[in-house]
Write a protein that holds these residues in place. Structure first.
Motif, PDB file in Angstrom:
ATOM      1  N   GLU A 146      44.841  35.115  28.328  1.00  0.00           N
ATOM      2  CA  GLU A 146      43.499  34.890  27.858  1.00  0.00           C
ATOM      3  C   GLU A 146      43.538  35.873  26.345  1.00  0.00           C
ATOM      4  O   GLU A 146      42.399  35.666  25.953  1.00  0.00           O
ATOM      5  CB  GLU A 146      42.128  35.195  28.828  1.00  0.00           C
TER       6      GLU A 146
ATOM      7  N   HIS B 126      40.890  40.918  26.578  1.00  0.00           N
ATOM      8  CA  HIS B 126      39.841  40.668  27.501  1.00  0.00           C
ATOM      9  C   HIS B 126      39.644  42.037  28.313  1.00  0.00           C
ATOM     10  O   HIS B 126      40.294  43.048  28.256  1.00  0.00           O
ATOM     11  CB  HIS B 126      40.306  39.879  28.545  1.00  0.00           C
TER      12      HIS B 126
ATOM     13  N   GLU C 202      32.734  37.997  21.739  1.00  0.00           N
ATOM     14  CA  GLU C 202      33.635  37.236  22.679  1.00  0.00           C
ATOM     15  C   GLU C 202      33.950  37.908  23.996  1.00  0.00           C
ATOM     16  O   GLU C 202      33.943  37.411  25.088  1.00  0.00           O
ATOM     17  CB  GLU C 202      34.963  36.637  21.863  1.00  0.00           C
TER      18      GLU C 202
ATOM     19  N   GLU D 217      30.653  38.279  26.077  1.00  0.00           N
ATOM     20  CA  GLU D 217      30.463  37.279  26.899  1.00  0.00           C
ATOM     21  C   GLU D 217      31.350  36.873  27.987  1.00  0.00           C
ATOM     22  O   GLU D 217      30.712  36.473  29.064  1.00  0.00           O
ATOM     23  CB  GLU D 217      30.613  35.934  25.802  1.00  0.00           C
ATOM     24  N   ALA D 218      32.820  37.030  27.849  1.00  0.00           N
ATOM     25  CA  ALA D 218      33.456  36.844  28.942  1.00  0.00           C
ATOM     26  C   ALA D 218      33.185  37.885  30.092  1.00  0.00           C
ATOM     27  O   ALA D 218      33.400  37.582  31.233  1.00  0.00           O
ATOM     28  CB  ALA D 218      34.946  36.895  28.518  1.00  0.00           C
TER      29      ALA D 218
ATOM     30  N   LYS E   4      30.335  36.709  32.089  1.00  0.00           N
ATOM     31  CA  LYS E   4      30.593  35.377  33.006  1.00  0.00           C
ATOM     32  C   LYS E   4      31.211  35.793  34.146  1.00  0.00           C
ATOM     33  O   LYS E   4      31.255  35.393  35.175  1.00  0.00           O
ATOM     34  CB  LYS E   4      31.432  34.593  31.990  1.00  0.00           C
ATOM     35  N   GLU E   5      32.286  36.941  34.080  1.00  0.00           N
ATOM     36  CA  GLU E   5      32.801  37.590  35.041  1.00  0.00           C
ATOM     37  C   GLU E   5      32.190  38.056  36.283  1.00  0.00           C
ATOM     38  O   GLU E   5      32.221  37.882  37.250  1.00  0.00           O
ATOM     39  CB  GLU E   5      33.847  38.520  34.608  1.00  0.00           C
TER      40      GLU E   5
ATOM     41  N   GLU F  52      28.801  31.642  35.695  1.00  0.00           N
ATOM     42  CA  GLU F  52      28.594  30.806  34.559  1.00  0.00           C
ATOM     43  C   GLU F  52      27.031  30.661  34.356  1.00  0.00           C
ATOM     44  O   GLU F  52      26.464  30.530  33.181  1.00  0.00           O
ATOM     45  CB  GLU F  52      29.475  29.412  34.773  1.00  0.00           C
TER      46      GLU F  52
END
Length: 330
Positions: free
Chosen positions: A15, A18, A88, A91-92, A95-96, A100
């Motif tokens: 990925e 992150h 970015e 946002e990840a 979500k984690e 979602e």
């Protein structure tokens, strides 16, 4: 180190750039999403490494606990504001932690994590198991100042052979008490005998004056909060003496360790008078005065006779006489 607790920003993996989460962080994320439910986190064998090294962010955050003018619980973040990692990665990260469907700006938690970072939720209780022996690290006073130490040395082989275990009651009815906990002594001093608590701590501190064991403001705050919590949870069985007895075992005795010289005190020392100890300090068979039996005299005067604290002090005193060194842990 602390990366094993709070995670870290990584460039390794498919990925790309992150944030690497840990079970600890994921658990805190769940706690934030279920604020009416107490979340208990247990760290097993937590002193296999120095606690203050890997738990630094947590220890700092619990120091900052407060409630703002709007009644909102706040702490310093254990992970900085997510926006500081870039759009970015932020946002990840959302979500984690939130899934979602819940990481959008419509979710107050998404805004909170983005702007303020990941702070400690009010419904989180952290505990850990430790073994004190030559293979583990002892607790520094920095850690002891921020924790309650509970000895669990009782062994019952009869119950063990019969397969019995102590059944603990469900705490469902006490959920609100566990979640909506006061943070400062000023919030509870009017509903308990705060003067009795402070008088006791003053006497203890008068005795410990000039030693590294002296108590600070943090101990006074936690003593008041602990007595208040006991009153809430014990109901008609509440006793301020019993609560202070337990507090002394967990918070005061655990700080005291040393050899004969470090713990000795002259019978004419001004600290004895300052502590307000009246009558004989030594019991039958005791030939010397030290911080331990002076503390026992304070306990008897302010809390009562035959307390669990007194039994532990007697054990520590005998160890000191026999081995010329003693610590709370044996």
């Amino acid at each position: 180190n602390s990366m094993d607790v709070v995670g870290f920003k990584s460039n390794i993996g498919k990925e790309g750039e992150h944030y690497e989460y840990t079970p600890f962080i994921e658990f805190i994320g769940k706690a934030w999403q279920n604020l009416n439910t107490p979340f208990f986190l247990c760290l097993d064998e937590m002193n296999l490494a120095p606690v203050e090294e890997y738990f630094a962010e947590f220890l700092s955050a619990i120091e900052s606990r407060s409630v703002d003018a709007n009644g909102v619980y706040e702490t310093d973040p254990i992970i900085k504001p997510f926006k500081n990692f870039g759009q970015e990665i932020c946002e990840a990260m959302l979500k984690e932690l939130l899934g979602e469907a819940r990481h959008t700006e419509a979710n107050p938690l998404a805004v909170q994590f983005t702007e303020k970072g990941l702070t400690l939720p009010p419904n989180l209780m952290v505990m850990g198991t430790v073994n004190m022996d030559e293979t583990t690290f002892s607790f520094s006073r920095k850690v002891l100042d921020r924790a309650m130490s509970v000895e669990m040395n009782e062994v019952n082989y009869d119950d063990f052979m019969e397969g019995k275990t102590e059944l603990m009651p469900l705490l469902t009815e006490q959920n609100a008490l566990l979640v909506n906990r006061p943070q400062k002594a000023s919030e509870v001093q009017d509903r308990i005998d705060g003067g009795k608590v402070i008088d006791y701590l003053k006497a203890v501190n008068a005795l410990l004056d000039g030693t590294p064991f002296k108590l600070g403001y943090r101990a006074a705050n936690e003593a008041m909060l602990y007595v208040s919590a006991c009153k809430d949870l014990a109901g008609e069985q509440f006793s301020i003496g019993k609560a202070l007895d337990e507090f002394t075992l967990m918070k005061i005795l655990s700080r005291i360790e040393g050899d004969d010289n470090r713990l000795s005190i002259d019978e004419k020392d001004a600290r004895i008078e300052a502590a307000g100890i009246t009558g004989a300090v030594t019991d039958n068979g005791e030939h010397s005065i030290n911080l331990l039996n002076c503390l026992r005299a304070i306990v008897r005067q302010h809390i009562g006779q035959d307390t669990a604290t007194e039994q532990k002090i007697n054990s520590m005193y005998n160890t000191l006489v026999r081995e010329h060194f003693v610590s709370y842990w044996g």
